[in-house]
Design a protein around this motif. Structure first.
Motif, PDB file in Angstrom:
ATOM      1  N   ASP A 112     -89.361  34.599 -43.695  1.00 50.98           N
ATOM      2  CA  ASP A 112     -90.263  33.758 -44.478  1.00 50.98           C
ATOM      3  C   ASP A 112     -91.010  32.745 -43.610  1.00 50.98           C
ATOM      4  O   ASP A 112     -91.172  31.568 -43.983  1.00 50.98           O
ATOM      5  CB  ASP A 112     -89.496  33.019 -45.590  1.00 50.98           C
ATOM      6  N   GLY A 113     -91.445  33.173 -42.423  1.00 50.99           N
ATOM      7  CA  GLY A 113     -92.242  32.330 -41.547  1.00 50.99           C
ATOM      8  C   GLY A 113     -91.489  31.245 -40.804  1.00 50.99           C
ATOM      9  O   GLY A 113     -92.088  30.339 -40.240  1.00 50.99           O
ATOM     10  N   LYS A 114     -90.156  31.308 -40.802  1.00 53.67           N
ATOM     11  CA  LYS A 114     -89.370  30.324 -40.040  1.00 53.67           C
ATOM     12  C   LYS A 114     -88.037  30.938 -39.623  1.00 53.67           C
ATOM     13  O   LYS A 114     -87.612  31.956 -40.150  1.00 53.67           O
ATOM     14  CB  LYS A 114     -89.151  29.044 -40.835  1.00 53.67           C
ATOM     15  N   TRP A 115     -87.408  30.286 -38.663  1.00 51.87           N
ATOM     16  CA  TRP A 115     -86.106  30.754 -38.180  1.00 51.87           C
ATOM     17  C   TRP A 115     -85.014  30.331 -39.153  1.00 51.87           C
ATOM     18  O   TRP A 115     -84.955  29.185 -39.579  1.00 51.87           O
ATOM     19  CB  TRP A 115     -85.800  30.185 -36.792  1.00 51.87           C
ATOM     20  N   GLN A 116     -84.169  31.282 -39.504  1.00 52.93           N
ATOM     21  CA  GLN A 116     -83.038  31.038 -40.390  1.00 52.93           C
ATOM     22  C   GLN A 116     -81.742  31.249 -39.598  1.00 52.93           C
ATOM     23  O   GLN A 116     -81.627  32.215 -38.847  1.00 52.93           O
ATOM     24  CB  GLN A 116     -83.044  32.022 -41.568  1.00 52.93           C
ATOM     25  N   THR A 117     -80.784  30.369 -39.773  1.00 55.38           N
ATOM     26  CA  THR A 117     -79.465  30.547 -39.168  1.00 55.38           C
ATOM     27  C   THR A 117     -78.589  31.271 -40.174  1.00 55.38           C
ATOM     28  O   THR A 117     -78.459  30.839 -41.317  1.00 55.38           O
ATOM     29  CB  THR A 117     -78.850  29.184 -38.786  1.00 55.38           C
ATOM     30  N   LYS A 118     -78.003  32.362 -39.730  1.00 56.49           N
ATOM     31  CA  LYS A 118     -77.176  33.202 -40.611  1.00 56.49           C
ATOM     32  C   LYS A 118     -75.769  33.314 -40.042  1.00 56.49           C
ATOM     33  O   LYS A 118     -75.559  33.149 -38.848  1.00 56.49           O
ATOM     34  CB  LYS A 118     -77.779  34.610 -40.713  1.00 56.49           C
ATOM     35  N   LEU A 119     -74.833  33.629 -40.942  1.00 60.66           N
ATOM     36  CA  LEU A 119     -73.454  33.874 -40.531  1.00 60.66           C
ATOM     37  C   LEU A 119     -73.236  35.359 -40.303  1.00 60.66           C
ATOM     38  O   LEU A 119     -73.651  36.186 -41.099  1.00 60.66           O
ATOM     39  CB  LEU A 119     -72.474  33.409 -41.607  1.00 60.66           C
ATOM     40  N   ASN A 120     -72.561  35.683 -39.207  1.00 60.61           N
ATOM     41  CA  ASN A 120     -72.155  37.051 -38.918  1.00 60.61           C
ATOM     42  C   ASN A 120     -70.722  37.196 -39.438  1.00 60.61           C
ATOM     43  O   ASN A 120     -69.773  36.742 -38.805  1.00 60.61           O
ATOM     44  CB  ASN A 120     -72.222  37.317 -37.412  1.00 60.61           C
ATOM     45  N   TRP A 121     -70.573  37.798 -40.596  1.00 64.11           N
ATOM     46  CA  TRP A 121     -69.263  37.862 -41.262  1.00 64.11           C
ATOM     47  C   TRP A 121     -68.252  38.724 -40.529  1.00 64.11           C
ATOM     48  O   TRP A 121     -67.058  38.593 -40.727  1.00 64.11           O
ATOM     49  CB  TRP A 121     -69.427  38.362 -42.692  1.00 64.11           C
ATOM     50  N   GLN A 122     -68.701  39.617 -39.661  1.00 62.41           N
ATOM     51  CA  GLN A 122     -67.783  40.499 -38.937  1.00 62.41           C
ATOM     52  C   GLN A 122     -67.445  39.991 -37.539  1.00 62.41           C
ATOM     53  O   GLN A 122     -66.762  40.675 -36.788  1.00 62.41           O
ATOM     54  CB  GLN A 122     -68.366  41.907 -38.818  1.00 62.41           C
ATOM     55  N   SER A 123     -67.882  38.803 -37.178  1.00 60.65           N
ATOM     56  CA  SER A 123     -67.684  38.343 -35.804  1.00 60.65           C
ATOM     57  C   SER A 123     -66.244  37.919 -35.523  1.00 60.65           C
ATOM     58  O   SER A 123     -65.532  37.433 -36.390  1.00 60.65           O
ATOM     59  CB  SER A 123     -68.629  37.183 -35.486  1.00 60.65           C
ATOM     60  N   LYS A 124     -65.854  38.123 -34.285  1.00 59.38           N
ATOM     61  CA  LYS A 124     -64.527  37.696 -33.805  1.00 59.38           C
ATOM     62  C   LYS A 124     -64.441  36.167 -33.809  1.00 59.38           C
ATOM     63  O   LYS A 124     -63.396  35.595 -34.157  1.00 59.38           O
ATOM     64  CB  LYS A 124     -64.289  38.255 -32.398  1.00 59.38           C
ATOM     65  N   GLN A 125     -65.531  35.507 -33.442  1.00 62.11           N
ATOM     66  CA  GLN A 125     -65.529  34.045 -33.417  1.00 62.11           C
ATOM     67  C   GLN A 125     -65.273  33.477 -34.817  1.00 62.11           C
ATOM     68  O   GLN A 125     -64.539  32.507 -34.969  1.00 62.11           O
ATOM     69  CB  GLN A 125     -66.856  33.518 -32.869  1.00 62.11           C
ATOM     70  N   ARG A 126     -65.854  34.081 -35.854  1.00 62.55           N
ATOM     71  CA  ARG A 126     -65.636  33.629 -37.230  1.00 62.55           C
ATOM     72  C   ARG A 126     -64.154  33.736 -37.595  1.00 62.55           C
ATOM     73  O   ARG A 126     -63.571  32.831 -38.178  1.00 62.55           O
ATOM     74  CB  ARG A 126     -66.491  34.448 -38.207  1.00 62.55           C
ATOM     75  N   GLU A 127     -63.550  34.839 -37.231  1.00 69.84           N
ATOM     76  CA  GLU A 127     -62.124  35.059 -37.499  1.00 69.84           C
ATOM     77  C   GLU A 127     -61.267  33.972 -36.814  1.00 69.84           C
ATOM     78  O   GLU A 127     -60.335  33.428 -37.422  1.00 69.84           O
ATOM     79  CB  GLU A 127     -61.739  36.445 -36.980  1.00 69.84           C
ATOM     80  N   LEU A 128     -61.609  33.640 -35.584  1.00 65.59           N
ATOM     81  CA  LEU A 128     -60.860  32.621 -34.845  1.00 65.59           C
ATOM     82  C   LEU A 128     -61.107  31.220 -35.409  1.00 65.59           C
ATOM     83  O   LEU A 128     -60.179  30.420 -35.520  1.00 65.59           O
ATOM     84  CB  LEU A 128     -61.221  32.687 -33.358  1.00 65.59           C
ATOM     85  N   TYR A 129     -62.355  30.932 -35.785  1.00 67.26           N
ATOM     86  CA  TYR A 129     -62.649  29.647 -36.429  1.00 67.26           C
ATOM     87  C   TYR A 129     -61.872  29.501 -37.738  1.00 67.26           C
ATOM     88  O   TYR A 129     -61.387  28.426 -38.068  1.00 67.26           O
ATOM     89  CB  TYR A 129     -64.146  29.515 -36.702  1.00 67.26           C
ATOM     90  N   ASN A 130     -61.746  30.599 -38.481  1.00 71.09           N
ATOM     91  CA  ASN A 130     -60.972  30.546 -39.724  1.00 71.09           C
ATOM     92  C   ASN A 130     -59.510  30.191 -39.458  1.00 71.09           C
ATOM     93  O   ASN A 130     -58.901  29.438 -40.217  1.00 71.09           O
ATOM     94  CB  ASN A 130     -61.056  31.872 -40.477  1.00 71.09           C
ATOM     95  N   LYS A 131     -58.947  30.738 -38.390  1.00 69.04           N
ATOM     96  CA  LYS A 131     -57.564  30.397 -38.027  1.00 69.04           C
ATOM     97  C   LYS A 131     -57.426  28.905 -37.758  1.00 69.04           C
ATOM     98  O   LYS A 131     -56.457  28.269 -38.191  1.00 69.04           O
ATOM     99  CB  LYS A 131     -57.108  31.162 -36.778  1.00 69.04           C
ATOM    100  N   LEU A 132     -58.394  28.346 -37.039  1.00 73.12           N
ATOM    101  CA  LEU A 132     -58.347  26.915 -36.724  1.00 73.12           C
ATOM    102  C   LEU A 132     -58.510  26.076 -37.992  1.00 73.12           C
ATOM    103  O   LEU A 132     -57.776  25.110 -38.200  1.00 73.12           O
ATOM    104  CB  LEU A 132     -59.424  26.557 -35.701  1.00 73.12           C
TER     105      LEU A 132
END
Length: 162
Positions: A112-132
């Motif tokens: 939509d004409g601008k940069w959007q920050t999205k979550l990568n639901w399958q990422s290893k980093q997300r899994e580790l952040y969830n543990k923390l």
């Protein structure tokens, strides 16, 4: 060898799980710092008289070898988490794995004409952040949750979903 120094033989022969997890973490930290992603790559890049020779070929060879160090470091951070019996080393190992992960939880997309920050639901980093975040009620884990801006951004992104 100094008391704080560690090597693979010392880790393999260590009978104490507490000591073994600490040694694994320290060894992984040293490997990562020597890697291309760590800080010592700058010595090869900017230093005079490189161990790998000069010019583009020397830098390419150095980056390949240091990338191998980074992969080894990731393995040892994972082992440190597995062997950890104290929450302090377990939290440090999880945070280190998240930091060195190439599979990041955020990505940017033009929409939509601008940069959007999205979550990568399958990422290893997300899994580790969830543990923390899941263990943030423990002081050792909360230390990282309170001080890491990326982890706080991730937590905020999750809250905004609900």
């Amino acid at each position: 060898m100094q008391k704080n120094d560690c090597d693979k033989k010392q880790i393999d022969s260590c009978p104490s799980l507490v000591e073994k997890s600490v040694l694994l973490y320290e060894y992984a930290t040293r490997l990562f710092h020597a890697s291309y992603q760590g800080k010592l790559w700058a010595i090869t890049h900017y230093g005079k008289g490189s161990l790998y020779g000069g010019g583009e070929n020397g830098l390419l060879e150095a980056s390949k070898q240091m990338d191998t160090l980074s992969m080894l470091a990731k393995d040892y951070f994972t082992k440190a988490e597995v062997f950890a019996v104290t929450p302090g080393i377990k939290a440090k190992s999880i945070f280190a794995q998240a930091h060195v992960s190439e599979d990041k939880c955020f990505f940017h997309e033009w929409q939509d004409g601008k940069w959007q920050t999205k979550l990568n639901w399958q990422s290893k980093q997300r899994e580790l952040y969830n543990k923390l975040l899941f263990n943030a009620n423990q002081e050792e884990y909360n230390y990282f949750v309170q001080r890491c801006d990326l982890l706080q951004d991730y937590s905020l992104a999750l809250q905004n979903l609900w």
